[in-house]
Design an enzyme around this catalytic site. Structure first.
Site, mmCIF file in Angstrom:
data_model
loop_
_atom_site.group_PDB
_atom_site.id
_atom_site.type_symbol
_atom_site.label_atom_id
_atom_site.label_comp_id
_atom_site.label_asym_id
_atom_site.label_seq_id
_atom_site.Cartn_x
_atom_site.Cartn_y
_atom_site.Cartn_z
ATOM 1 N N SER A 1 7.917 5.079 5.248
ATOM 2 C CA SER A 1 9.253 4.667 4.839
ATOM 3 C C SER A 1 9.093 4.532 3.037
ATOM 4 O O SER A 1 7.710 4.462 2.729
ATOM 5 C CB SER A 1 9.395 3.199 5.301
ATOM 6 O OG SER A 1 9.582 3.424 6.784
ATOM 7 N N ASP B 1 0.939 -1.102 0.059
ATOM 8 C CA ASP B 1 0.067 0.044 0.110
ATOM 9 C C ASP B 1 0.911 1.246 0.054
ATOM 10 O O ASP B 1 1.754 1.194 0.928
ATOM 11 C CB ASP B 1 -0.954 0.200 1.243
ATOM 12 C CG ASP B 1 -1.957 -0.946 1.273
ATOM 13 O OD1 ASP B 1 -1.930 -1.901 0.362
ATOM 14 O OD2 ASP B 1 -3.043 -0.874 1.928
#
EC number: 4.1.1.65
Length: 291
Positions: free
Chosen positions: A251, A112
């Protein structure tokens, strides 16, 4: 500061606010902030201290406000009593909540995320978050980087509201893995004006021998307040198998493909050319083999 993103499901543009935007402006745009960043905040020690705070029972009280602020749909995730904020952050999604394309020729998203596509030009340079990087700088390996001349670079930016577990994009096997230690900085646009973000970050890359896309490199990149990239010890894998997960923080995952191996979906390409990321989900088709 907000970031312009194309929501592929809804076929509409929206604007995303950056996590702890005010704090980041202070850190990167003031003398005192940059001193703190250099001397303490961007160090491993600070990241470890922050990890301890997110792993204790007292951090549980942060969960509900976080869910409300980022409008996280908890119906997608396993129901459990979380033992800490980090336990919540690395939560697992319910089976069936992500669809994986079974077509062998289909390239799927590993996570995602918000996706940008870059062609690796003749100088082996690519634009990552408003800064220019060579593949060699990213891998810390010029010889390996030359194999990807004129290839394709896919950048998957995970934000704090995203599911932080990621998967393998194809059937295959792990050739080898390398860890590159670095200094931690955030992945968003504020910091990229000041630093070479990725070259300063902890990162880990895996060289994968895949069935349908050849030799692919998958790179996981840590960010500010992220001290851990957790990859599972898997030598042989199937498309959609969990590869690993990030602990707390926004991240990034980077995929490198050799020349003429993949053909990206047109909508993603068009928005990338316009400098707009595309919001996608793990397992979603984003391209295919270039047959």
């Amino acid at each position: 500061m907000s970031i312009t993103i194309f929501n592929r499901d809804l076929k509409e543009i929206y604007y995303e606010k950056q996590y702890k935007n005010g704090q980041l402006k202070f850190l990167y745009n003031t003398i005192l902030g940059r001193m703190l960043l250099k001397l303490f905040i961007s160090t491993r020690l600070f990241s470890k201290i922050n990890a301890i705070f997110n792993n204790n029972k007292g951090s549980i009280k942060k969960i509900e406000p976080f869910i409300n602020e980022y409008k996280i749909d908890m119906s997608e995730y396993e129901k459990k009593e979380y033992t800490s904020f980090d336990d919540f952050f690395t939560r697992k999604i319910l089976e069936g909540k992500r669809s994986f394309s079974k077509e062998k020729s289909h390239l799927i998203s590993p996570a995602d995320s918000k996706l940008m596509v870059y062609e690796i030009d003749d100088d082996l340079k690519m634009n990552i978050k408003n800064s220019i990087y060579t593949v060699g700088e990213l891998l810390n390996d010029e010889k390996l980087s030359r194999e990807y001349k004129n290839g394709t670079c896919l950048i998957f930016r995970l934000t704090v509201d995203d599911y932080h577990r990621y998967c393998f994009i194809d059937d295959g096997s792990l050739k080898y893995r390398k860890v590159i230690n670095g200094r931690l900085h955030t992945v968003g646009p504020i910091s990229s004006k000041r630093y070479k973000v990725y070259s300063e970050n902890n990162r880990e890359y895996s060289v994968l021998k895949t069935r349908n896309f050849g030799k692919v490199i998958q790179i996981e990149v840590g960010a500010l307040l992220v001290g851990k990239i957790k990859n599972h010890s898997i030598k042989v894998f199937k498309k959609g198998d969990e590869k690993g997960y990030f602990c707390f923080g926004g991240s990034t995952i980077v995929l490198l493909f050799k020349e003429k191996v993949i053909k990206m979906d047109e909508d993603i390409l068009e928005y990338s050319k316009a400098g707009i990321e595309t919001k996608i989900k793990m397992g979603e088709k984003i391209g295919e083999t270039n047959d």
